[in-house]
Design a protein around this motif. Structure first.
Motif, PDB file in Angstrom:
ATOM      1  N   HIS A  75      60.775  -4.171  14.229  1.00  0.00           N
ATOM      2  CA  HIS A  75      61.803  -4.523  15.211  1.00  0.00           C
ATOM      3  C   HIS A  75      61.639  -5.982  15.608  1.00  0.00           C
ATOM      4  O   HIS A  75      60.873  -6.706  14.977  1.00  0.00           O
ATOM      5  N   ASP A  77      60.554  -7.576  18.426  1.00  0.00           N
ATOM      6  CA  ASP A  77      59.669  -8.077  19.478  1.00  0.00           C
ATOM      7  C   ASP A  77      58.818  -9.270  19.007  1.00  0.00           C
ATOM      8  O   ASP A  77      58.450  -9.344  17.844  1.00  0.00           O
ATOM      9  N   ASP A  79      55.679  -9.936  19.437  1.00  0.00           N
ATOM     10  CA  ASP A  79      54.350  -9.588  18.896  1.00  0.00           C
ATOM     11  C   ASP A  79      54.446  -9.088  17.455  1.00  0.00           C
ATOM     12  O   ASP A  79      53.448  -9.023  16.738  1.00  0.00           O
ATOM     13  N   HIS A 144      60.706   1.857  20.188  1.00  0.00           N
ATOM     14  CA  HIS A 144      61.532   1.723  21.366  1.00  0.00           C
ATOM     15  C   HIS A 144      62.813   0.919  21.146  1.00  0.00           C
ATOM     16  O   HIS A 144      63.758   1.047  21.879  1.00  0.00           O
ATOM     17  N   ASP A 163      55.735   0.719  16.927  1.00  0.00           N
ATOM     18  CA  ASP A 163      55.276   0.950  18.300  1.00  0.00           C
ATOM     19  C   ASP A 163      55.147   2.435  18.658  1.00  0.00           C
ATOM     20  O   ASP A 163      54.793   2.773  19.789  1.00  0.00           O
TER      21      ASP A 163
END
Ligand SMILES: [Fe+2]
Ligand SMILES: [Fe+2]
Length: 254
Positions: A75, A77, A79, A144, A163
Motif C-alpha cells: 500500500h 504508507d 514506511d 488497512h 500490515d
C-alpha cells in the motif's frame, strides 16, 4: 539481526532481511522480504527512505540490485514505499507493483516514469509470471488501506501480509518468528488491529479468502512472523475481531 532464510530449495529462496541492531529513535520498525529465484530477485515492501541504506546492504549480500525484477508495495504508507525513487535508481531493471489506486500518488514521491509502474487492479492478479516462478497478488482491501494487496508465493507457501498480522513489540522483546503461544503476542497486536483495520466485514472476508491457501508462514511488515499453528491461531482471532468502524465510538470518546 542478520538476513534470515525462511525457505530454500536450492533454486527458490525467501528471505526476511536483517533488522537494525539498535533502536532508531521513534521509527516504526519494519520487515523487508526478498524472494530469490535463480539469480533474479523480487522485493516486498522494501520500506522508507530512512531504512534504504540498511536494506540495500542486506539485499546486496544476497544478489546484485540490478537483478531485482520486481518491487511490490502492499500500500501507499511511507514506511512501505517512501524509498521508491532510491530503489528505482539502484534496481534499474525492476518494475514497481502497487494498487492502481496509488499509482497517481507516486509522482509525489518523485516517480515520473510510468513505464516502470504496474498498477494492480482491485481483484488482484493470480499466477503473475516472473523469471521461472509465479506469485499471486491477492486483495486485502481496507486492511488497512483501501487499495491493499498481499503476496502469496506458491513455492514457499509464505503469505506476505503487509500490515495484517503485525505486532508492535518493544525493541528488547523482538522475536523473529513464533509457532506456538500466539496468545502471548496478542497484547502487542490487538491495539494496532483494532485501530487501523477498517471493520470485521473486511477481516472475515480476507480470512475466508486466504484460508483457501496452504500457508506455512504469515510474514507481516512489522514484528513477529507467524508459522504453522501461530498462523492458524491468528486467522481464527482476526476472523472475529471487532475493529475500526465496528467500534468507532471508542475512538471519538464522546
Ligand atoms: Fe500501513
Ligand atoms: Fe506498516
Amino acid at each position: 539481526m542478520k538476513n534470515l532464510c525462511l525457505y530454500d530449495d536450492g533454486e527458490h529462496k525467501y528471505y526476511l532481511l536483517g533488522w537494525e541492531e539498535t533502536e532508531e529513535g521513534g521509527l516504526v520498525p519494519t520487515n523487508q522480504y526478498l524472494i530469490v529465484h535463480g539469480n533474479k530477485g523480487f522485493l516486498l515492501d522494501p520500506g522508507g527512505a530512512h531504512v534504504f541504506p540498511r536494506v540495500l546492504a542486506n539485499v546486496s549480500e544476497i544478489i546484485s540490485p540490478k537483478n531485482i525484477e520486481g518491487i511490490f508495495y502492499s500500500h501507499q504508507d511511507p514506511d512501505v514505499s517512501s524509498g521508491v525513487t532510491m530503489w528505482l535508481s539502484i534496481a534499474t531493471n525492476a518494475k514497481i507493483y502497487i494498487s492502481e489506486l496509488w499509482v497517481r500518488f507516486l509522482p509525489h514521491f518523485g516517480v515520473y516514469d510510468k513505464r516502470r509502474v504496474v498498477g494492480i487492479k482491485d481483484k488482484g492478479n493470480v499466477n503473475m509470471n516472473f523469471s521461472g516462478y509465479k506469485l499471486d497478488f491477492i486483495p486485502a482491501h481496507f486492511l488497512h488501506a483501501p487499495g491493499n494487496f498481499n503476496v502469496y508465493d506458491p513455492i514457499s507457501k509464505i503469505l506476505f501480509s503487509g500490515d495484517i498480522g503485525v505486532s508492535v513489540l518493544p525493541f528488547n522483546k523482538r522475536v523473529q518468528m513464533i509457532e506456538d503461544n500466539f496468545g502471548e503476542l496478542l497484547e502487542y497486536m490487538e491495539g494496532f488491529h483494532k485501530r487501523y483495520m477498517s471493520s470485521n466485514k473486511a477481516c472475515s472476508k480476507w480470512v475466508n479468502m486466504v484460508s483457501k491457501y496452504e500457508i506455512s508462514i504469515i510474514a507481516p511488515q512489522h514484528g513477529t512472523l507467524l508459522k504453522d499453528k501461530a498462523a492458524r491461531d491468528f486467522l481464527n482471532w482476526f476472523k472475529n475481531l471487532k475493529c475500526g468502524v465496528d467500534i468507532i465510538e471508542e475512538f471519538y470518546g464522546r
